[in-house]
Design an enzyme around this catalytic site. Structure first.
Site, PDB file in Angstrom:
ATOM      1  N   CYS A  89      -5.437  76.415  36.688  1.00 52.16           N
ATOM      2  CA  CYS A  89      -4.474  75.590  37.486  1.00 52.16           C
ATOM      3  C   CYS A  89      -3.928  73.894  36.575  1.00 52.16           C
ATOM      4  CB  CYS A  89      -4.554  75.089  38.599  1.00 52.16           C
ATOM      5  SG  CYS A  89      -4.642  76.729  40.222  1.00 52.16           S
ATOM      6  N   HIS A 123      -0.367  81.460  44.788  1.00 53.49           N
ATOM      7  CA  HIS A 123       0.132  81.521  43.693  1.00 53.49           C
ATOM      8  C   HIS A 123      -0.028  82.704  42.460  1.00 53.49           C
ATOM      9  CE1 HIS A 123       0.809  76.938  42.392  1.00 53.49           C
ATOM     10  NE2 HIS A 123       2.066  77.104  42.759  1.00 53.49           N
TER      11      HIS A 123
HETATM   12  N1  ARG Z   1      -2.507  70.820  45.604  1.00 54.74           N
HETATM   13  C1  ARG Z   1      -1.972  71.998  44.163  1.00 54.74           C
HETATM   14  C2  ARG Z   1      -0.621  71.834  45.008  1.00 54.74           C
HETATM   15  O1  ARG Z   1      -0.938  72.957  46.667  1.00 54.74           O
HETATM   16  C3  ARG Z   1      -2.772  73.285  43.999  1.00 54.74           C
HETATM   17  C4  ARG Z   1      -2.251  74.103  41.989  1.00 54.74           C
HETATM   18  C5  ARG Z   1      -2.669  74.733  41.896  1.00 54.74           C
HETATM   19  N2  ARG Z   1      -1.763  75.761  40.722  1.00 54.74           N
HETATM   20  C6  ARG Z   1      -1.876  76.566  39.929  1.00 54.74           C
HETATM   21  N3  ARG Z   1      -1.791  76.544  39.093  1.00 54.74           N
HETATM   22  N4  ARG Z   1      -2.758  77.769  41.108  1.00 54.74           N
HETATM   23  O2  ARG Z   1       0.368  72.647  45.215  1.00 54.74           O
END
Ligand code: ARG
Length: 264
Positions: free
Chosen positions: A258, A165
């Site tokens: 996150c 992300h």
């Molecule tokens: N375990 C989650 C996923 O892989 C973590 C999300 C983290 N969020 C972020 N905004 N980077 O979707």
């Protein structure tokens, strides 16, 4: 743009029970008591930085709901809800949709075929949509959002599954500065963002601690660990670095940013 309110979700059902990014190792035990302490400490650090924290109720079937950044993208009172890439998180969409509807937002959806994971991959910056695609979110989703919200899309392609992300490898501050991990981007100079932000690269050491996943509350920057080299750079820019260790959440590939989405 000052941040007065953010949305979080408490970690009572947080665990690592599936693997949808390289940080998540199936069978990893989360210390829920420690995770809860860390989350509470992040929440109070945000409150002490001057923002109010609102909560979306946790859900027993959605261990990743705690990562509210992925709920959608917000422009004033309008929200476009995420279309999660992996089936494990699709159930969160209706929960976020419900919360935003009940809290005075105009809620709309992006066409189902375009995957999009909210503040994880995009945010509104003045008259621009800053975003990334290639791993979790589709370029078409970003173009669609830019049209709906009447923004100029400034978008870049991600290069590595580990930094899946935008918020895992880029963060911007109230000063107009931004930190980024060059190797996470197809264009490692991030030339598309150069005219908009004063860019500072972070080391591989920092990137691996999710240093770029710091929460920004006005001039306060809350980092996920005190062993981050770029903290010194941030202090020298006149910003106020703080630390809220969220090591239990790193097991799921997430850190401070996150766990939060800015409202207002
Ligand atoms: N375990 C989650 C996923 O892989 C973590 C999300 C983290 N969020 C972020 N905004 N980077 O979707």
């Amino acid at each position: 743009m000052s941040t007065k309110k953010v949305l979080m979700s408490s970690p009572e059902y947080f665990k690592v029970e599936y693997s949808i990014n390289p940080w998540m190792v199936e069978g990893t035990e989360v210390d829920l008591e420690l995770a809860t302490q860390q989350w509470n400490n992040l929440k109070s650090t945000i409150e002490l930085s001057g923002a109010e924290v609102l909560l979306v109720p946790a859900h027993p079937n959605q261990p990743d709901l705690v990562f509210t950044a992925n709920s959608g993208i917000i422009k004033e009172d309008k929200v476009l809800i995420a279309n999660f890439k992996y089936k494990e998180r699709v159930g969160e969409e209706a929960l976020f949709e419900k919360w935003f509807s009940e809290n005075g937002y105009q809620v709309a959806r992006i066409p189902k075929e375009f995957k999009f994971e909210g503040r994880g991959d995009a945010f509104v910056y003045g008259d621009k949509l800053i975003g990334s695609y290639g791993i979790r979110s589709d370029k078409e989703a970003l173009i669609y959002i830019a049209e709906q919200f009447e923004l100029e899309p400034i978008i870049v392609e991600l290069a590595q599954d580990k930094f899946y992300h935008l918020d895992t490898c880029f963060q911007h501050f109230s000063s107009g500065d931004a930190i980024f991990y060059p190797e996470a981007f197809k264009d490692s100079t991030l030339s598309a963002f150069n005219k908009i932000f004063n860019l500072h690269p972070v080391s591989e050491h920092d990137a691996n601690q999710l240093a770029c996943n710091a929460v920004v509350i006005n001039e306060n920057v809350i980092f996920p660990s005190d062993e981050i080299e770029v903290i010194e750079t941030i202090a020298n820019l006149g910003l106020t670095p703080k630390v809220a260790n969220v090591s239990e959440f790193l097991k799921s590939g997430g850190a401070c940013q996150c766990l939060v989405i800015a409202l207002n």
